[in-house]
Design a protein around this motif. Structure first.
Motif, PDB file in Angstrom:
ATOM      1  N   TRP A 101      22.938  37.242  23.911  1.00 36.96           N
ATOM      2  CA  TRP A 101      24.100  37.336  24.790  1.00 36.96           C
ATOM      3  C   TRP A 101      25.298  36.631  24.149  1.00 36.96           C
ATOM      4  O   TRP A 101      25.155  35.559  23.577  1.00 36.96           O
ATOM      5  CB  TRP A 101      23.795  36.697  26.146  1.00 36.96           C
ATOM      6  CG  TRP A 101      22.905  37.530  27.009  1.00 36.96           C
ATOM      7  CD1 TRP A 101      21.557  37.667  26.918  1.00 36.96           C
ATOM      8  CD2 TRP A 101      23.316  38.355  28.099  1.00 36.96           C
ATOM      9  NE1 TRP A 101      21.085  38.520  27.880  1.00 36.96           N
ATOM     10  CE2 TRP A 101      22.144  38.967  28.629  1.00 36.96           C
ATOM     11  CE3 TRP A 101      24.544  38.643  28.697  1.00 36.96           C
ATOM     12  CZ2 TRP A 101      22.179  39.840  29.721  1.00 36.96           C
ATOM     13  CZ3 TRP A 101      24.582  39.510  29.774  1.00 36.96           C
ATOM     14  CH2 TRP A 101      23.414  40.106  30.273  1.00 36.96           C
ATOM     15  N   GLN A 102      26.461  37.240  24.292  1.00 37.59           N
ATOM     16  CA  GLN A 102      27.688  36.636  23.777  1.00 37.59           C
ATOM     17  C   GLN A 102      28.234  35.572  24.721  1.00 37.59           C
ATOM     18  O   GLN A 102      29.086  34.769  24.327  1.00 37.59           O
ATOM     19  CB  GLN A 102      28.746  37.716  23.536  1.00 37.59           C
ATOM     20  CG  GLN A 102      28.340  38.734  22.477  1.00 37.59           C
ATOM     21  CD  GLN A 102      29.322  39.881  22.367  1.00 37.59           C
ATOM     22  OE1 GLN A 102      30.348  39.907  23.047  1.00 37.59           O
ATOM     23  NE2 GLN A 102      29.018  40.834  21.506  1.00 37.59           N
ATOM     24  N   SER A 103      27.772  35.572  25.960  1.00 33.51           N
ATOM     25  CA  SER A 103      28.160  34.571  26.955  1.00 33.51           C
ATOM     26  C   SER A 103      26.979  34.410  27.898  1.00 33.51           C
ATOM     27  O   SER A 103      26.109  35.284  27.974  1.00 33.51           O
ATOM     28  CB  SER A 103      29.422  35.011  27.707  1.00 33.51           C
ATOM     29  OG  SER A 103      29.254  36.301  28.270  1.00 33.51           O
ATOM     30  N   PRO A 104      26.905  33.308  28.635  1.00 31.95           N
ATOM     31  CA  PRO A 104      25.766  33.105  29.529  1.00 31.95           C
ATOM     32  C   PRO A 104      25.621  34.269  30.511  1.00 31.95           C
ATOM     33  O   PRO A 104      26.599  34.679  31.141  1.00 31.95           O
ATOM     34  CB  PRO A 104      26.111  31.797  30.255  1.00 31.95           C
ATOM     35  CG  PRO A 104      26.993  31.062  29.292  1.00 31.95           C
ATOM     36  CD  PRO A 104      27.809  32.138  28.626  1.00 31.95           C
ATOM     37  N   PRO A 105      24.419  34.821  30.649  1.00 34.37           N
ATOM     38  CA  PRO A 105      24.242  36.044  31.433  1.00 34.37           C
ATOM     39  C   PRO A 105      24.570  35.906  32.905  1.00 34.37           C
ATOM     40  O   PRO A 105      24.910  36.898  33.560  1.00 34.37           O
ATOM     41  CB  PRO A 105      22.769  36.393  31.216  1.00 34.37           C
ATOM     42  CG  PRO A 105      22.123  35.127  30.776  1.00 34.37           C
ATOM     43  CD  PRO A 105      23.157  34.380  30.020  1.00 34.37           C
ATOM     44  N   VAL A 109      31.887  37.168  32.885  1.00 30.42           N
ATOM     45  CA  VAL A 109      33.209  37.007  32.277  1.00 30.42           C
ATOM     46  C   VAL A 109      33.844  38.386  32.100  1.00 30.42           C
ATOM     47  O   VAL A 109      33.156  39.386  31.920  1.00 30.42           O
ATOM     48  CB  VAL A 109      33.126  36.296  30.909  1.00 30.42           C
ATOM     49  CG1 VAL A 109      32.594  34.885  31.078  1.00 30.42           C
ATOM     50  CG2 VAL A 109      32.248  37.077  29.930  1.00 30.42           C
ATOM     51  N   ARG A 110      35.171  38.420  32.126  1.00 30.52           N
ATOM     52  CA  ARG A 110      35.900  39.662  31.910  1.00 30.52           C
ATOM     53  C   ARG A 110      36.220  39.810  30.437  1.00 30.52           C
ATOM     54  O   ARG A 110      36.671  38.870  29.782  1.00 30.52           O
ATOM     55  CB  ARG A 110      37.182  39.702  32.736  1.00 30.52           C
ATOM     56  CG  ARG A 110      36.927  39.830  34.211  1.00 30.52           C
ATOM     57  CD  ARG A 110      38.182  39.938  35.027  1.00 30.52           C
ATOM     58  NE  ARG A 110      38.801  41.260  34.944  1.00 30.52           N
ATOM     59  CZ  ARG A 110      39.562  41.765  35.904  1.00 30.52           C
ATOM     60  NH1 ARG A 110      39.804  41.064  37.014  1.00 30.52           N
ATOM     61  NH2 ARG A 110      40.097  42.951  35.771  1.00 30.52           N
ATOM     62  N   ARG A 111      35.960  41.012  29.930  1.00 29.48           N
ATOM     63  CA  ARG A 111      36.346  41.358  28.569  1.00 29.48           C
ATOM     64  C   ARG A 111      37.045  42.710  28.642  1.00 29.48           C
ATOM     65  O   ARG A 111      36.407  43.741  28.830  1.00 29.48           O
ATOM     66  CB  ARG A 111      35.135  41.449  27.636  1.00 29.48           C
ATOM     67  CG  ARG A 111      34.410  40.134  27.441  1.00 29.48           C
ATOM     68  CD  ARG A 111      33.539  40.124  26.192  1.00 29.48           C
ATOM     69  NE  ARG A 111      32.747  38.910  26.142  1.00 29.48           N
ATOM     70  CZ  ARG A 111      31.437  38.850  26.334  1.00 29.48           C
ATOM     71  NH1 ARG A 111      30.766  39.960  26.565  1.00 29.48           N
ATOM     72  NH2 ARG A 111      30.791  37.713  26.278  1.00 29.48           N
ATOM     73  N   GLY A 112      38.366  42.686  28.538  1.00 34.25           N
ATOM     74  CA  GLY A 112      39.126  43.922  28.674  1.00 34.25           C
ATOM     75  C   GLY A 112      38.970  44.496  30.064  1.00 34.25           C
ATOM     76  O   GLY A 112      39.183  43.807  31.071  1.00 34.25           O
ATOM     77  N   ASP A 113      38.548  45.740  30.144  1.00 40.29           N
ATOM     78  CA  ASP A 113      38.354  46.418  31.427  1.00 40.29           C
ATOM     79  C   ASP A 113      36.958  46.246  31.981  1.00 40.29           C
ATOM     80  O   ASP A 113      36.582  46.934  32.934  1.00 40.29           O
ATOM     81  CB  ASP A 113      38.641  47.924  31.270  1.00 40.29           C
ATOM     82  CG  ASP A 113      40.122  48.229  31.160  1.00 40.29           C
ATOM     83  OD1 ASP A 113      40.935  47.381  31.602  1.00 40.29           O
ATOM     84  OD2 ASP A 113      40.461  49.291  30.624  1.00 40.29           O
ATOM     85  N   PRO A 431      20.956  42.966  26.505  1.00 42.11           N
ATOM     86  CA  PRO A 431      21.935  41.884  26.451  1.00 42.11           C
ATOM     87  C   PRO A 431      23.344  42.407  26.681  1.00 42.11           C
ATOM     88  O   PRO A 431      23.657  43.572  26.420  1.00 42.11           O
ATOM     89  CB  PRO A 431      21.772  41.329  25.037  1.00 42.11           C
ATOM     90  CG  PRO A 431      21.275  42.497  24.238  1.00 42.11           C
ATOM     91  CD  PRO A 431      20.395  43.279  25.180  1.00 42.11           C
ATOM     92  N   ASN A 432      24.214  41.534  27.200  1.00 43.26           N
ATOM     93  CA  ASN A 432      25.632  41.831  27.388  1.00 43.26           C
ATOM     94  C   ASN A 432      25.872  43.038  28.297  1.00 43.26           C
ATOM     95  O   ASN A 432      26.760  43.858  28.060  1.00 43.26           O
ATOM     96  CB  ASN A 432      26.320  42.030  26.031  1.00 43.26           C
ATOM     97  CG  ASN A 432      26.118  40.842  25.121  1.00 43.26           C
ATOM     98  OD1 ASN A 432      26.471  39.716  25.461  1.00 43.26           O
ATOM     99  ND2 ASN A 432      25.486  41.061  23.972  1.00 43.26           N
ATOM    100  N   GLU A 433      25.048  43.142  29.345  1.00 36.58           N
ATOM    101  CA  GLU A 433      25.257  44.182  30.351  1.00 36.58           C
ATOM    102  C   GLU A 433      26.679  44.070  30.898  1.00 36.58           C
ATOM    103  O   GLU A 433      27.211  42.969  31.085  1.00 36.58           O
ATOM    104  CB  GLU A 433      24.244  44.015  31.473  1.00 36.58           C
ATOM    105  CG  GLU A 433      24.368  45.050  32.585  1.00 36.58           C
ATOM    106  CD  GLU A 433      23.380  44.825  33.712  1.00 36.58           C
ATOM    107  OE1 GLU A 433      23.536  45.467  34.776  1.00 36.58           O
ATOM    108  OE2 GLU A 433      22.443  44.008  33.532  1.00 36.58           O
ATOM    109  N   ARG A 434      27.275  45.210  31.189  1.00 34.43           N
ATOM    110  CA  ARG A 434      28.659  45.196  31.654  1.00 34.43           C
ATOM    111  C   ARG A 434      28.891  46.309  32.663  1.00 34.43           C
ATOM    112  O   ARG A 434      28.113  47.252  32.764  1.00 34.43           O
ATOM    113  CB  ARG A 434      29.617  45.382  30.476  1.00 34.43           C
ATOM    114  CG  ARG A 434      29.506  46.735  29.789  1.00 34.43           C
ATOM    115  CD  ARG A 434      30.413  46.811  28.578  1.00 34.43           C
ATOM    116  NE  ARG A 434      30.382  48.157  27.981  1.00 34.43           N
ATOM    117  CZ  ARG A 434      31.109  48.515  26.935  1.00 34.43           C
ATOM    118  NH1 ARG A 434      31.908  47.633  26.363  1.00 34.43           N
ATOM    119  NH2 ARG A 434      31.037  49.746  26.469  1.00 34.43           N
ATOM    120  N   VAL A 435      29.991  46.170  33.410  1.00 29.93           N
ATOM    121  CA  VAL A 435      30.441  47.220  34.299  1.00 29.93           C
ATOM    122  C   VAL A 435      31.905  47.500  33.993  1.00 29.93           C
ATOM    123  O   VAL A 435      32.691  46.572  33.776  1.00 29.93           O
ATOM    124  CB  VAL A 435      30.255  46.835  35.783  1.00 29.93           C
ATOM    125  CG1 VAL A 435      31.042  45.582  36.148  1.00 29.93           C
ATOM    126  CG2 VAL A 435      30.655  47.988  36.690  1.00 29.93           C
TER     127      VAL A 435
END
Length: 472
Positions: A101-105, A109-113, A431-435
């Motif tokens: 993970w690039q940040s704690p799961p 955190v927001r990354r762009g959109d 890892p790094n799941e996003r929406v």
């Protein structure tokens, strides 16, 4: 301006607040597979119940089960109107390995959109899409266009063992006429998709036992049974060179795809290159089928874990006495989980080397399901996607499993709409799941239009009731 238009305007004006609620929701480590997270699962359920009460739903509460709580809330103030069950799950997959993970799961955190964190797409944003649609109606019209019961469980990621008993115990009080489940995906942010088929699932754990204890590899290596080596050989025997599952009887009853359906899947589904890019891995599996067909319309057996011996830093010279493998089977229409399990158990028993004992445990099981696109909730979902996305949704199969659909069919016999809002590259279970937050906004609007469409098109119940779900 209609009530639905006003609700959409409210949702757009309050999207940032919805994103903040999603970040808070996703901060709970509600990992149902890990017993040490049980308190976190309960805290997440409590937060969700309080949030449902805060937006104006009635009798928002947590229902205790033999496992994790089920969160229930309702709004039944339209006698004679249809009642919709809104389903989702608040439990999430384990986040390990954390190093990826690039940040704690559990610190979204927001990354762009995008918002990044475990569970933000599977399934917490999809739960909140319906919750925020309900809130938009209650804040603007002070009412919903139909009756609603929310049922959000905390065990979907471990096979929903408490869900069917809950539905069966409460089916008279629930008295619903339709259901919607949002735990799936669309093709991309501009291509909505309505799921009509789900694969079933069978999860097994296989333990190999050799000696009674680990022993020195220098003294005994090459002379006694190595449980880890034996299990690796057994696992390797589960597939042939061409990628077929080798267990005799595994494919019995598999419904073949018609030429028309294959053509539709080729036209509307994701291309091989899209799936490979999202997976970040090379292709494998049954020859003669596209990757979309392999992952949705064909059964599969996946080795999801293998452990044994010493896996820490450095070397340890031992002959392992025990080893464990975890298997995940995805099943398609006409396959029976019990029959597939029997076929796999027979294969494992025949493949075990002499001197090795295999113990096989069933972890979860759910049958495959099909949803008729002509039912009122499916038609309402199709119309809602068109209103929110400006284009029609294509019909797609899903390779995933949602036990609620089979449970609803078994316990309540109601038609269900499968409205997904995840994206193929959201990184579910990895890892790094996003929406994608603009898609989250569209999901809320789609859910608003779904309530509007279903209220106008679904038949009213034959015997309308205002009875609440009985507390247990």
């Amino acid at each position: 301006m209609t009530q639905a238009d006003a609700a959409v305007a409210f949702a757009r004006a309050n999207l940032e607040r919805a994103v903040a609620d999603l970040a808070r929701f996703a901060s709970f480590p509600s990992v149902s597979a890990q017993p040490e997270r049980a308190a976190d699962v309960r805290r997440c359920a409590d937060w969700l119940a309080k949030h449902l009460a805060a937006i104006g739903l009635d009798r928002a509460r947590t229902e205790q089960t033999k496992g994790n709580p089920i969160v229930v809330a309702e709004w039944r103030r339209r006698p004679g109107a249809p009642t919709l069950l809104v389903y989702g799950h608040y439990d999430v997959q384990p986040a390990e390995p954390l190093r990826d993970w690039q940040s704690p799961p559990f610190e979204p955190v927001r990354r762009g959109d995008c918002l990044v964190g475990r569970g933000v797409s599977d399934d917490k944003s999809q739960v909140l899409a319906h919750v925020k649609a309900i809130e938009a109606y209650l804040r603007t019209a002070r009412a919903l266009p139909l009756n609603v019961v929310c049922v959000f469980e905390g065990e979907e990621e471990i096979g929903s063992p408490s869900l069917l008993p809950f539905l069966l115990a409460n089916r008279t009080a629930l008295h619903i006429g339709a259901a919607v489940s949002s735990d799936g995906a669309i093709l991309d942010p501009d291509r909505p998709a309505l799921t009509y088929a789900l694969r079933g699932q069978l999860a097994l754990e296989v333990e190999a036992r050799g000696g009674t204890k680990d022993v020195h590899a220098g003294r005994y290596g090459g002379a006694i049974v190595n449980a880890l080596d034996a299990l690796c050989r057994v696992v390797a025997s589960l597939h042939d060179r061409d990628g077929h599952v080798a267990a005799r009887g595994f494919y019995d009853g598999v419904a073949p795809l018609s030429a028309a359906e294959r053509a539709a899947m080729a036209r509307d589904g994701p291309r091989d290159a899209e799936l490979l890019e999202a997976a970040g891995a090379p292709a494998a599996g049954e020859p003669g089928y596209s990757l979309y067909e392999r992952t949705t319309a064909r059964p599969a057996l996946t080795v999801t874990g293998l452990s044994g011996g010493y896996v820490g830093a450095g070397a340890k010279s031992i002959v392992p006495a025990r080893a464990t493998a975890k298997l995940d089977c995805r099943l398609v229409p006409n396959q029976k989980p019990a029959a597939v399990e029997q076929a796999i158990r027979a294969h494992l028993a025949g493949a075990a080397p002499r001197g090795v004992r295999l113990d096989v445990r069933t972890l979860s099981s759910s049958p495959p399901t099909l949803c008729d696109p002509r039912t009122p909730p499916m038609r309402a979902a199709a119309a809602a996607y068109r209103r929110a996305f400006g284009r029609p949704a294509v019909l797609v199969r899903s390779g995933g499993t949602t036990p609620i659909v089979a449970a609803l069919q078994q316990a309540l016999d109601v038609p269900t709409a499968l409205m997904g809002f995840g994206l193929p590259d959201d990184g579910w279970h990895g890892p790094n799941e996003r929406v994608h937050l603009p898609t989250f906004g569209r999901a809320i609007e789609t859910c608003i239009w779904f309530l509007d469409e279903l209220a106008r098109t679904a038949p009213a119940p034959a015997r309308p009731r205002a009875t609440a779900v009985a507390a247990r």
